[in-house]
Write an enzyme that holds these catalytic residues in place. Structure first.
Site, PDB file in Angstrom:
ATOM      1  N   ASP A   2     -17.473 -27.687   8.307  1.00 16.24           N
ATOM      2  CA  ASP A   2     -18.673 -26.843   8.229  1.00 16.24           C
ATOM      3  C   ASP A   2     -18.450 -25.625   9.125  1.00 16.24           C
ATOM      4  O   ASP A   2     -17.342 -25.409   9.631  1.00 16.24           O
ATOM      5  CB  ASP A   2     -19.923 -27.642   8.637  1.00 16.24           C
ATOM      6  CG  ASP A   2     -19.921 -28.007  10.123  1.00 16.24           C
ATOM      7  OD1 ASP A   2     -18.859 -27.850  10.775  1.00 16.24           O
ATOM      8  OD2 ASP A   2     -20.969 -28.425  10.627  1.00 16.24           O
ATOM      9  N   TYR A  47     -19.084 -31.233   2.094  1.00 18.43           N
ATOM     10  CA  TYR A  47     -19.254 -31.480   3.527  1.00 18.43           C
ATOM     11  C   TYR A  47     -19.969 -32.808   3.778  1.00 18.43           C
ATOM     12  O   TYR A  47     -19.507 -33.639   4.584  1.00 18.43           O
ATOM     13  CB  TYR A  47     -20.025 -30.321   4.192  1.00 18.43           C
ATOM     14  CG  TYR A  47     -20.418 -30.689   5.590  1.00 18.43           C
ATOM     15  CD1 TYR A  47     -19.489 -30.674   6.617  1.00 18.43           C
ATOM     16  CD2 TYR A  47     -21.708 -31.144   5.871  1.00 18.43           C
ATOM     17  CE1 TYR A  47     -19.821 -31.085   7.891  1.00 18.43           C
ATOM     18  CE2 TYR A  47     -22.052 -31.563   7.145  1.00 18.43           C
ATOM     19  CZ  TYR A  47     -21.097 -31.521   8.148  1.00 18.43           C
ATOM     20  OH  TYR A  47     -21.437 -31.943   9.401  1.00 18.43           O
ATOM     21  N   LEU A  65     -39.960 -29.333   6.711  1.00 19.63           N
ATOM     22  CA  LEU A  65     -38.496 -29.129   6.799  1.00 19.63           C
ATOM     23  C   LEU A  65     -38.013 -28.076   5.808  1.00 19.63           C
ATOM     24  O   LEU A  65     -36.922 -27.527   5.959  1.00 19.63           O
ATOM     25  CB  LEU A  65     -37.759 -30.452   6.511  1.00 19.63           C
ATOM     26  CG  LEU A  65     -37.569 -31.427   7.667  1.00 19.63           C
ATOM     27  CD1 LEU A  65     -36.924 -32.708   7.171  1.00 19.63           C
ATOM     28  CD2 LEU A  65     -36.695 -30.812   8.763  1.00 19.63           C
ATOM     29  N   GLY A  66     -38.823 -27.827   4.771  1.00 19.06           N
ATOM     30  CA  GLY A  66     -38.448 -26.822   3.773  1.00 19.06           C
ATOM     31  C   GLY A  66     -37.381 -27.307   2.816  1.00 19.06           C
ATOM     32  O   GLY A  66     -36.892 -28.437   2.932  1.00 19.06           O
ATOM     33  N   GLU A  79     -27.640 -35.954   7.799  1.00 20.12           N
ATOM     34  CA  GLU A  79     -26.840 -34.808   7.364  1.00 20.12           C
ATOM     35  C   GLU A  79     -27.632 -33.909   6.420  1.00 20.12           C
ATOM     36  O   GLU A  79     -27.527 -32.690   6.477  1.00 20.12           O
ATOM     37  CB  GLU A  79     -25.536 -35.270   6.685  1.00 20.12           C
ATOM     38  CG  GLU A  79     -24.501 -35.840   7.645  1.00 20.12           C
ATOM     39  CD  GLU A  79     -24.007 -34.845   8.687  1.00 20.12           C
ATOM     40  OE1 GLU A  79     -24.147 -33.632   8.483  1.00 20.12           O
ATOM     41  OE2 GLU A  79     -23.489 -35.300   9.728  1.00 20.12           O
ATOM     42  N   CYS A 125      -5.419 -24.653  23.049  1.00 20.01           N
ATOM     43  CA  CYS A 125      -6.122 -23.672  22.210  1.00 20.01           C
ATOM     44  C   CYS A 125      -5.375 -22.341  22.211  1.00 20.01           C
ATOM     45  O   CYS A 125      -5.268 -21.671  23.240  1.00 20.01           O
ATOM     46  CB  CYS A 125      -7.545 -23.486  22.724  1.00 20.01           C
ATOM     47  SG  CYS A 125      -8.448 -22.274  21.765  1.00 20.01           S
ATOM     48  N   TRP A 165     -29.362 -40.860  14.948  1.00 18.59           N
ATOM     49  CA  TRP A 165     -28.497 -41.287  13.837  1.00 18.59           C
ATOM     50  C   TRP A 165     -27.101 -41.706  14.315  1.00 18.59           C
ATOM     51  O   TRP A 165     -26.274 -42.142  13.532  1.00 18.59           O
ATOM     52  CB  TRP A 165     -28.379 -40.188  12.775  1.00 18.59           C
ATOM     53  CG  TRP A 165     -28.086 -38.830  13.323  1.00 18.59           C
ATOM     54  CD1 TRP A 165     -26.882 -38.291  13.578  1.00 18.59           C
ATOM     55  CD2 TRP A 165     -29.062 -37.843  13.676  1.00 18.59           C
ATOM     56  NE1 TRP A 165     -27.021 -37.025  14.080  1.00 18.59           N
ATOM     57  CE2 TRP A 165     -28.363 -36.720  14.139  1.00 18.59           C
ATOM     58  CE3 TRP A 165     -30.464 -37.793  13.659  1.00 18.59           C
ATOM     59  CZ2 TRP A 165     -29.012 -35.559  14.575  1.00 18.59           C
ATOM     60  CZ3 TRP A 165     -31.108 -36.642  14.083  1.00 18.59           C
ATOM     61  CH2 TRP A 165     -30.375 -35.542  14.532  1.00 18.59           C
ATOM     62  N   ARG A 166     -26.865 -41.565  15.624  1.00 19.78           N
ATOM     63  CA  ARG A 166     -25.567 -41.989  16.151  1.00 19.78           C
ATOM     64  C   ARG A 166     -25.590 -43.416  16.685  1.00 19.78           C
ATOM     65  O   ARG A 166     -24.595 -43.887  17.225  1.00 19.78           O
ATOM     66  CB  ARG A 166     -25.121 -41.038  17.272  1.00 19.78           C
ATOM     67  CG  ARG A 166     -24.630 -39.718  16.733  1.00 19.78           C
ATOM     68  CD  ARG A 166     -24.073 -38.865  17.833  1.00 19.78           C
ATOM     69  NE  ARG A 166     -23.538 -37.628  17.293  1.00 19.78           N
ATOM     70  CZ  ARG A 166     -23.379 -36.525  17.997  1.00 19.78           C
ATOM     71  NH1 ARG A 166     -23.719 -36.505  19.283  1.00 19.78           N
ATOM     72  NH2 ARG A 166     -22.880 -35.449  17.438  1.00 19.78           N
TER      73      ARG A 166
END
Ligand code: SF4
Length: 325
Positions: free
Chosen positions: A132, A114, A76-77, A33, A202, A20-21
């Site tokens: 997320d 999201y 996939l549920g 997504e 960080c 999907w990228r």
């Protein structure tokens, strides 16, 4: 901002090659997504490829039968996701316009904040952060946020810093980089900080608090109770007692007499209203009684006006409001 630029540079060089990228097609981003909710990337890839082969466009999905769509989802549920996808595809196809903004996308079935942010930013470059679990972890560590992530202050700190990070950056790349960092480097346990492109910036890496971030306080399980409150009248006054009738809440507060017990039955009891005090979910039942039935000798009598001076519990006020109707 330095962080976003370093992240994007690292993302371009290290991103996983995911189907999907390969484009910024909002339809493909949307399908991926939805499939990725509660499922891992590894499991999703073959499903995604088969789905896109059978339904290459929104129109193809809209024109398919529900039976065919569900057969592609089998395994996939959470089939409501597939049903919502199908419903939204029909809407998009009928209006002949793929929603482009976060706000418009939220209008579609099955698209929450999201997913709307992911499609709006990745496909259309809208400056809206995707937040997320992975991104929450990255942000709480980058800024060493010690608030509980489910508290209001925690959510505000995360939203604020997410907005600061994406500001004036490439939203599509920035969001994907944040998600990729959380999925591959800034892992829940033992983050690989040495390999992290933003370890110099960080704060939790500097403070050695990575493994204490994010802070998630355990949500206390709700305890159901049945509280039967007695309405005992003398003229315009009601009987009140200092609460000591076996409840773990409102100790020594003026309340109506009554009795309380924990409710262990799965079916909730019949009640007049519900009230919550901390983790206690209280089903309140009102019972009218006569003065002679009162067993508690330490009763005081008070009118509605006098109760204000005694500082009675708000639960008593709720009973009074119901009696007034
Ligand atoms: Fe996460 Fe470590 Fe990178 Fe900080 S330095 S963002 S804790 S991987």
């Amino acid at each position: 901002m330095k962080i976003s630029q370093a992240l994007s540079k690292w993302y371009r060089a290290n991103k996983r090659d995911l189907p999907w990228r390969k484009s910024q097609d909002p339809y493909k981003i949307w399908i991926s997504e939805i499939m990725l909710q509660q499922t891992t990337v590894r499991v999703v890839i073959p499903y995604f490829e088969k789905f896109i082969k059978s339904f290459p466009t929104v129109k193809a999905l809209a024109n398919a039968t529900e039976e065919k769509v569900l057969s592609h989802w089998s395994g996939l549920g959470y089939y409501s996701r597939a049903k919502n996808l199908h419903k939204a595809a029909k809407k998009i196809s009928a209006q002949k316009y793929f929603p482009r903004t976060y706000i418009e996308l939220l209008e579609l079935s099955g698209i929450g904040p999201y997913t709307a942010a992911a499609i709006a930013s990745i496909a259309f470059n809208e400056e809206v952060p995707t937040i997320d679990g992975n991104v929450i972890r990255v942000i709480t560590r980058l800024f060493d946020i010690s608030h509980d992530v489910n508290s209001r202050s925690g959510k505000e700190a995360i939203a604020h810093n997410a907005a600061v990070l994406i500001k004036n950056q490439n939203p599509s790349e920035h969001n994907q980089a944040m998600m990729e960092l959380g999925a591959t480097i800034c892992l829940p346990q033992n983050p690989m900080c040495i390999l992290c492109p933003v370890n110099k910036n960080c704060q939790s890496f500097k403070a050695h608090t990575m493994n204490q971030r994010p802070v998630k306080q355990k949500v206390r399980k709700q305890e159901p109770w049945l509280w039967t409150l007695y309405v005992v009248k003398k003229g315009n006054q009601l009987a009140l007692v200092k609460n000591s009738n076996g409840t773990p809440w409102l100790k020594n507060t003026w309340v109506l007499p009554g009795e309380a017990k924990e409710w262990n039955n799965k079916t909730p009891p019949l009640c007049d209203f519900k009230h919550s005090i901390t983790h206690h979910k209280i089903f309140v039942k009102i019972q009218h009684k006569k003065q002679k039935d009162l067993k508690n000798p330490n009763v005081v009598w008070a009118s509605a006006g006098e109760m204000k001076n005694l500082g009675v519990s708000s639960i008593v006020q709720k009973v009074l409001n119901l009696l007034d109707r």
